[in-house]
Design a protein around this motif. Sequence first.
Motif, mmCIF file in Angstrom:
data_model
loop_
_atom_site.group_PDB
_atom_site.id
_atom_site.type_symbol
_atom_site.label_atom_id
_atom_site.label_comp_id
_atom_site.label_asym_id
_atom_site.label_seq_id
_atom_site.Cartn_x
_atom_site.Cartn_y
_atom_site.Cartn_z
ATOM 1 N N TYR A 269 0.832 -1.201 0.000
ATOM 2 C CA TYR A 269 0.000 0.000 0.000
ATOM 3 C C TYR A 269 0.871 1.257 0.000
ATOM 4 N N VAL A 272 2.973 1.459 -3.359
ATOM 5 C CA VAL A 272 2.157 1.839 -4.515
ATOM 6 C C VAL A 272 1.690 3.279 -4.376
ATOM 7 N N PHE A 275 4.442 5.518 -5.486
ATOM 8 C CA PHE A 275 4.619 5.415 -6.942
ATOM 9 C C PHE A 275 3.477 6.106 -7.675
ATOM 10 N N LEU A 276 2.246 5.853 -7.215
ATOM 11 C CA LEU A 276 1.075 6.355 -7.934
ATOM 12 C C LEU A 276 1.039 7.882 -7.931
#
Lengths: 412, 184
Positions: A269, A272, A275-276
Motif C-alpha cells: 500500500y 504503490v 509510486f502512484l
Amino acid sequence: MSFDTDLASATAGADLQAQFDAVQKRALTAGAIGLGLSLVGGLIWPSTVLPAYLVAVLFWTGISLGSIGLTFLHHLVGGSWALPLRRPFEAGAFLIVLMAVFFAPILLGLRSIYIWTNPEAIAHNEAIRHKVEVIKFLTPSFFTIRTLAYFAIWIVAALVLNFWSRAQDGRTDDAPSRRLYVVSGPAIVLMFLSATFAAFDWGMSLDPDWYSSIYGAMFIVGELLSTLALMTVIALRLSAFEPMRRAVTPDRLNDVGNLLLAFTMLWAYMTVSQFLIIWLGNIGEEVSWYLRRTRGVWGAVSLALIVFQFFAPFLALLNRETKRKAEWVLPIALWILVMRVVELGWLVLPASSEIGVARFPWGSIPWILTSMVGVGGVWIAAFVWRLRSAPLIPLHDPRIMAALEHSGEVLV
Amino acid sequence: MSGERSSDNHDVYGLMAEFDSPKRLIEVTQSAYDRGFRLMEAYTPFPVEGLDLALGYYRNKVPLTVFAGAVLGGLSGFLLQCWSAMYYYPHNIAGKPLYSWPAFIPITFETTILGGAFAAVFGMLYYNGLPRLYHPVFNVPEFVLASDDRFFLCIQSRDPLFDPKETLGFLETCGPRVISVVPY
C-alpha cells in the motif's frame, strides 16, 4: 493445552543451551569472515563496498527498530500472539546498541556513500545546494548529530523495554508492566517520528535531489515486516525445544501469519501510494527517483519486487491452512527476509546514478552478501547471548496472562 | 434395512438434546462426530469457540468463494476502466497514454474488495441456506431458550447413521436436560 509460567519451565533446558552454544560459535565465525572481507574491500574500493554495507546496516538496524516498535505495540494491545515472540523481540531491541557501533563506518565514509558531500554535485544541482548550503540540513556534522540522537532515543527505549520486562519476571504484582503500558503509547509516536527522520537521512538523502513524505512510513513498514519475519523464523527454530514448543501453537502461528499478511499488504500500500502519486504528478524533479530504479536491470528488479515481495507472500498467506503449519510459515518468512534485502539494495544502490544510463552495479552485489553475513553473524551471536540470559517466555505479564486465560489455557 | 429406516424417519426432522453449558455441548458434539454423525447442528446463544471444529465445519467453501469474487471484482474493475478509457471515451489526460494502468490500480483495488465482500456475505447466506422462512427446530417449544442460556445439539434424521432408538440411546448417555423429537 496447558501453559504454566513458572521460572523453571520457561528457561531453556540443557539441549537448547547446547544448541545456543553451537549457533553462537557458527554465527561469530561467519560474522568475522564477512566483516573481515567487507573491511578489506571497503578500504580498497570504498565507493563500491560502503553502499553495500549500508544495505546490511539498514537491514539489521531495521530489525532492532522493528523489535522495539513491536514490543511497545504488544505492551499497548496485549494478546497471546506475542507469547513466543516477546523475548526474541526484546533481545532484538537490545541489539540497537550493537547497531550504533556498526553505524560508525557509515559516518566515517559519508563521502563514499552520499552525493551531497560532493562539492561538484552541490554546485550543479539547485535542489541539493538548497538542502546543503542554504538550510544546512545535509551537512556531515548535522547528519552525525542527528544519527547520534536517533540512537540515543532508541537505546533508551530498548533498555526500558528490556529492564522492566525482566523486572516483571521476578514479581507477581504488575507494576513494571503497568509502567510499560503507560509509556508505550507516547513511545510509539516517538519511535515512528525518529525512525521516519532516520529513513529520510539514511535512505532518502541518497537521492538528495528528490523527496517523498511517505518514504518514512514505507521504510518503517518494511522494517516491521522483516522484523516479524525474522522473529517468526527464530521462534519456529526454537519451537523444537521446550518451552517454545508449548508456546508456538497453530493458533498463534495463525495470528503471526495474519500479521505477516497485514504488513505485506501495508508495505504494498505504501509503496504503490508513493509510486502512484509521483506517476500521476509526472514532475521532473520527482520522477528521477523512479527513472533511476526502473531502467535496465533495475526494471527487472522492480518487477521482481512486485511479484515476489508482494504477490508471492500475499497469495501464500491467504490460506488459513498454510498459516497454521510451521513447514509453510517458515519458508514464507525466510522469503520475505530475502526480498527485504533485495528491496534495500533497490532503494540504496541506484541512488544518485545518472538518469538514462542503464548501469547496474554488479560489483556491489557480492559486498552486500559479505556485509549481510558479517553484520548478521555478529548480530545473531549477540542476539542469542541476550536471549539466553532470561526466561524464554515473559513471566507474570498481566496482558499475556489475560489472553491465556481467555483462550482457556491453564495458569499457575 | 436402510431404505426402511429412512422411510421410518420421514416425518421426524431429528433428535434434539438440550445442555446447560457450552463446554458440555462441545464434548457431546465431539463424541457424536467421533461416532460418525455428520448431519447435525448445534445452537447456542453466543458464539462458542471450538464448536465449529467439533461439528466438523472446519472446512467450508466461503474462502474459495471470496477469492473467486475478489478476482472477478478486480478483473471487471480493471477491464471496465480499460474499456472506458481506451475505446468508449479515449481522452488525453496530462499527456498520458490511453492505457495508463497505474491510474487504474485504486479502482481495481476497490472493486476487488467489493467483489470479495459481496462474495463473503452472499456466499455465507447461500451456504447457510438463508434466508429461510421455516425451520423444523422451532417446533420444539424449549428451543426459544437457544437465544437465552441453553445449548442444543440436533442430530438430523437425514444422517445415514441415524436410528431413532440407537441415536436416542446415545444422546441419553450424554446426560442432557431434555431430549426432544423434532417434527417436520
